[in-house]
Design a protein around this motif. Sequence first.
Motif, PDB file in Angstrom:
ATOM      1  N   LEU A   1      -4.021  -1.917  -3.596  1.00  0.00           N
ATOM      2  CA  LEU A   1      -4.345  -3.336  -3.470  1.00  0.00           C
ATOM      3  C   LEU A   1      -5.532  -3.634  -4.376  1.00  0.00           C
ATOM      4  O   LEU A   1      -6.638  -3.167  -4.144  1.00  0.00           O
TER       5      LEU A   1
ATOM      6  N   SER B   1       0.810  -1.229   0.000  1.00  0.00           N
ATOM      7  CA  SER B   1       0.000   0.000   0.000  1.00  0.00           C
ATOM      8  C   SER B   1       0.839   1.274   0.000  1.00  0.00           C
ATOM      9  O   SER B   1       0.346   2.340  -0.371  1.00  0.00           O
TER      10      SER B   1
ATOM     11  N   GLU C   1      -8.553  -5.677  -6.490  1.00  0.00           N
ATOM     12  CA  GLU C   1      -9.663  -6.477  -5.975  1.00  0.00           C
ATOM     13  C   GLU C   1      -9.313  -7.957  -5.898  1.00  0.00           C
ATOM     14  O   GLU C   1      -9.608  -8.628  -4.916  1.00  0.00           O
TER      15      GLU C   1
ATOM     16  N   ARG D   1      -6.903  -8.447  -3.058  1.00  0.00           N
ATOM     17  CA  ARG D   1      -7.596  -8.280  -1.781  1.00  0.00           C
ATOM     18  C   ARG D   1      -8.403  -9.538  -1.440  1.00  0.00           C
ATOM     19  O   ARG D   1      -8.417 -10.010  -0.311  1.00  0.00           O
TER      20      ARG D   1
END
Length: 319
Positions: free
Chosen positions: A78, A73, A80, A83
């Motif tokens: 980040l 970060s 999808e 994540r």
Amino acid sequence: MKGYFSAASAALSVGVGLLASGLSAEPVTVQSCDRTLTFDEVPQRAVSHDVNLTEMMLALELTDHMVGYTGISGWKTLSEYLREGLGELPELAPRYPSREVLLDADVDFLFAGWNYGMRVGGEVTPETLERFGIQVYELTESCIHIMDRDPVTMDDMYNDLRNLARIFRVDERAETLIADYEQQLADITARVDMEEPVRVFVYDSGEDSPFTTGRYAMGHAMIEAAGGHNIMFDVESSWTQVAWEPVVERDPELIVIVNYGEVTAEQKKNFMRRNSAFEDIDAVRNDRFLVLEYDEITPGPRNIEAIRQLADAVVDVRQ
């Protein structure tokens, strides 16, 4: 983007059995840069640094053995899919991890590299962590910072996947992934003319002097695999700064923009488009730019799809 986790998922049932048996398996030995590492047990509290190294861990489905990740970060967003793959795993440090951060998380394994979470002479190195029982596996591409080596090839990424799989006793997962990547790569290279490579320049960042890829960075291997010629092939470094003069002189036909950080890809394009010093460069004159994400051009599972994009751009130049 194609689902690059699919091959690992197909091998999940096999991998789960291997992982379970790996907890009490025989010790395994792997080569990490100039060091030989022996793992008596499967790491249970692993950490990966940077987005591309973390994606390798995800591709091998190793999150059950991770306590977190670092170095995403602070520079990048980040995504999808990342994540979702990481689930509830925490980011322990947004940029480079400190030794204290790793010790506080009771880490037993770190997957990092030189300039990927570790600096020569820094506080986080294999030597400084060894005394605390933390074993470090180094990204193969990054070994040039501490030892002599041959130019980077796609085998470097495969080597890391295989070594990680050995460490975590999930060998079949790596072999399934690599077989899929090799088949995709063979299909891609069959479409390009290796006899007449397209001149390619990688523009990462910088206006006074550009940051680019020499012969020891993954971008170099990707360009060659896609039927291109890295105009900075003779630079004895990985990611490094060069002068603009040789860029102009070598007249790239295609410019790859690395998209990350505060300066957008479009801003980088416009810098080159609006600078009169670059107006005679073939790629600028014909507006031939290809945008690749940071984790597409650094070693990791997204390299194959990025080579496909490169090959498409190369074919377009020659048409």
